[in-house]
Design an enzyme around this catalytic site. Structure first.
Site, PDB file in Angstrom:
ATOM      1  N   ASP A  84       6.802 -31.293  72.709  1.00 55.70           N
ATOM      2  CA  ASP A  84       6.570 -32.426  71.798  1.00 55.70           C
ATOM      3  C   ASP A  84       5.355 -33.226  72.252  1.00 55.70           C
ATOM      4  OD1 ASP A  84       7.186 -34.519  69.760  1.00 55.70           O
ATOM      5  OD2 ASP A  84       7.459 -35.698  71.578  1.00 55.70           O
ATOM      6  N   HIS A  99      15.646 -45.908  69.784  1.00 55.90           N
ATOM      7  CA  HIS A  99      14.268 -45.440  69.610  1.00 55.90           C
ATOM      8  C   HIS A  99      13.735 -46.028  68.300  1.00 55.90           C
ATOM      9  CE1 HIS A  99      11.135 -42.434  70.666  1.00 55.90           C
ATOM     10  NE2 HIS A  99      10.875 -42.459  69.374  1.00 55.90           N
ATOM     11  N   LYS A 131      13.132 -35.368  71.875  1.00 53.55           N
ATOM     12  CA  LYS A 131      13.077 -36.254  73.059  1.00 53.55           C
ATOM     13  C   LYS A 131      14.444 -36.872  73.325  1.00 53.55           C
ATOM     14  CE  LYS A 131       9.452 -38.711  71.603  1.00 53.55           C
ATOM     15  NZ  LYS A 131       8.311 -38.245  70.838  1.00 53.55           N
ATOM     16  N   SER A 151      10.241 -34.341  66.428  1.00 46.63           N
ATOM     17  CA  SER A 151       9.624 -34.956  67.597  1.00 46.63           C
ATOM     18  C   SER A 151      10.576 -35.956  68.252  1.00 46.63           C
ATOM     19  CB  SER A 151       8.329 -35.659  67.151  1.00 46.63           C
ATOM     20  OG  SER A 151       7.878 -36.563  68.113  1.00 46.63           O
ATOM     21  N   ARG A 185      -1.118 -33.561  66.797  1.00 51.00           N
ATOM     22  CA  ARG A 185      -0.940 -34.123  65.441  1.00 51.00           C
ATOM     23  C   ARG A 185      -1.770 -35.376  65.248  1.00 51.00           C
ATOM     24  NH1 ARG A 185       5.019 -35.385  65.639  1.00 51.00           N
ATOM     25  NH2 ARG A 185       4.628 -36.510  63.705  1.00 51.00           N
TER      26      ARG A 185
HETATM   27  N1  URA Z   1       7.532 -41.298  67.242  1.00 50.85           N
HETATM   28  C1  URA Z   1       7.704 -40.111  67.857  1.00 50.85           C
HETATM   29  O1  URA Z   1       8.234 -40.036  68.951  1.00 50.85           O
HETATM   30  N2  URA Z   1       7.269 -39.008  67.220  1.00 50.85           N
HETATM   31  C2  URA Z   1       6.698 -39.037  66.021  1.00 50.85           C
HETATM   32  O2  URA Z   1       6.354 -38.000  65.508  1.00 50.85           O
HETATM   33  C3  URA Z   1       6.511 -40.291  65.395  1.00 50.85           C
HETATM   34  C4  URA Z   1       6.949 -41.412  66.027  1.00 50.85           C
END
Ligand code: URA
Length: 433
Positions: A160, A81, A186, A182, A167
């Protein structure tokens, strides 16, 4: 317990209990708490922060707000990620490499929002490629050909999704507790065993300096350990775009060139570093330098490219575009950005470059915006490069002449040119385990 008390507590910089966090996440996901109340709480968290225990509780509550995927039948799945960047096509290059080395590559990716791009939009620029497959097909693809890349069609961490979108509209993205929870919510919900995170640092990243990026990394590693998911963070430079293309089809073309062995230095370093840690976490090699050789071998013998073509075909995409990237439709206007000064490129306003690309139609400034796959930017000069006046700094690819000309002028201002010699930037800024 009620939301007003919870907001007031965080407003007054007090610590929230696990019960209070669970109450907020559960009721906001269900729609029992309004967006303005959630916005007030998120702003209070942004300003006053959360301690380690609160961050962990917040992460687990968001992960548990939807389905939790179990990918254990696929073996040792390593997720990857990025915290977001400009021109970041690393997933497109890296996942086929990983799959070509016999490591299951099962990844769900997101769409771009604001100044950052998203892998799903890039994949969808390949005619026919279906990112919207169901989970059975996703798992079967990985069983059959070792790789599947899809969008987030499942109900993974819906809290999220809601909080991230909120946000974005209230200027509360750049917060370490909120980004860490966040991303890790995930990752926990997506079912991988171990995780390699590319933590971007610089003017085109949410983390502007190494200290903040290190704190974010340590926070995510701590959450990963708690969830029994070994996590490694690679800090990468986001003071300039990754590689030379920004925009969906343009980035796919660059990714295909990379898999054909033509890689810019930054793309190569990032792919090798992230990839060799993925190999290590998968238990396929402890020696990072040897792992880098394995990656180069599968680029040079075209096994990784072959895997990418298998992936595209298997998900309905037209492989002839990968064989011949000149088939990708081009934007109507390709406009040069000419330097008006001689010297060395000192800095680039990378976040602004991301916004210019989104403004051309390559990304979304609002969630409902439609993407134009053809448009974007090709960067010709990067930090440390020498430039003469009248030399081309970049090209704007636009479907609208007026919009394109405005982008040309805006992009020229993103380059700071110095009379003095400027060193090239480092691409890997640190590794945190
Ligand atoms: N990527 C994400 O998945 N969440 C965030 O808050 C920032 C970048």
């Amino acid at each position: 317990m009620n939301i007003l008390e919870i907001i007031a507590k965080k407003r007054d910089n007090k610590i929230l209990t696990k019960e209070e966090i669970n109450y907020f996440i559960k009721n906001y996901t269900k729609g029992n708490i309004t967006d303005y109340q959630a916005a007030a709480l998120i702003m209070a968290i942004y300003i006053n922060g959360m301690n380690y225990e609160e961050i962990t509780d917040f992460t687990l509550a968001m992960a548990n707000s939807g389905e939790i995927l179990d990918l254990s039948e696929l073996g040792m799945v390593i997720d990857k990620h990025s915290t977001g960047g400009i021109g970041d096509k690393i997933t497109l290059i890296l996942m086929p490499i990983i799959a070509s080395l016999g490591i299951p590559a099962a990844k769900m990716s997101g769409r771009g929002l604001g100044f950052t791009g998203g892998t799903v939009d890039k994949l969808e620029s390949i005619p026919g490629y279906d990112t919207n497959i169901d989970i059975e097909k996703f798992i079967n693809n990985v069983k059959n050909i070792g790789i599947s890349l899809m969008g987030q069609t499942l109900n993974l961490a819906p809290a999220d999704k809601k909080i991230y979108a909120l946000r974005d509209t209230i200027s509360c993205v750049e917060s370490i507790p909120l980004i860490a929870s966040s991303i890790m919510s995930k990752k926990i919900a997506a079912g991988a065993e171990k995780i390699v995170l590319e933590v971007t640092v610089g003017s085109g990243a949410f983390m502007k300096n190494i200290e903040d990026a290190t704190e974010l990394s340590k926070t995510m590693i701590g959450i990963g350990n708690l969830a029994k998911k070994e996590t490694v963070c690679i800090l990468t430079n986001m003071n300039e775009p990754i590689g030379y293309s920004i925009g969906n089809a343009l980035e796919v073309i660059e990714a295909v060139e990379a898999l054909n062995g033509k890689m810019s230095e930054d793309v190569k370093e990032i792919v090798l570093e992230l990839g060799s840690y993925m190999i290590k976490l998968a238990g396929k090699g402890d020696n990072i330098e040897k792992n880098k050789e394995l990656i180069m071998e599968n680029i040079n013998n075209k096994k990784a490219l072959q895997k990418f073509k298998e992936l595209v075909k298997n998900q309905g995409g037209d492989v002839s575009y990968i064989d011949d990237t000149s088939k990708f439709e081009r934007a109507k206007f390709v406009l040069p950005v000419v330097s008006d000064k001689e010297g060395y490129i000192k800095s680039m306003d990378n976040q602004k470059i991301g916004y210019i690309s989104s403004g051309l139609g390559a990304g979304r400034l609002k969630k409902e915006d439609k993407i134009n796959n053809k448009v974007g930017i090709i960067i010709n000069k990067k930090i440390g490069d020498k430039v003469t006046s009248k030399e081309i700094l970049a090209y704007i690819h636009s479907d609208d002449y007026e919009v394109g000309i405005k982008a040309v002028n805006d992009l020229r201002e993103c380059f700071e040119i110095s009379d003095e010699y400027i060193q090239k930037q480092k691409h890997i800024l640190g590794i945190i385990k």
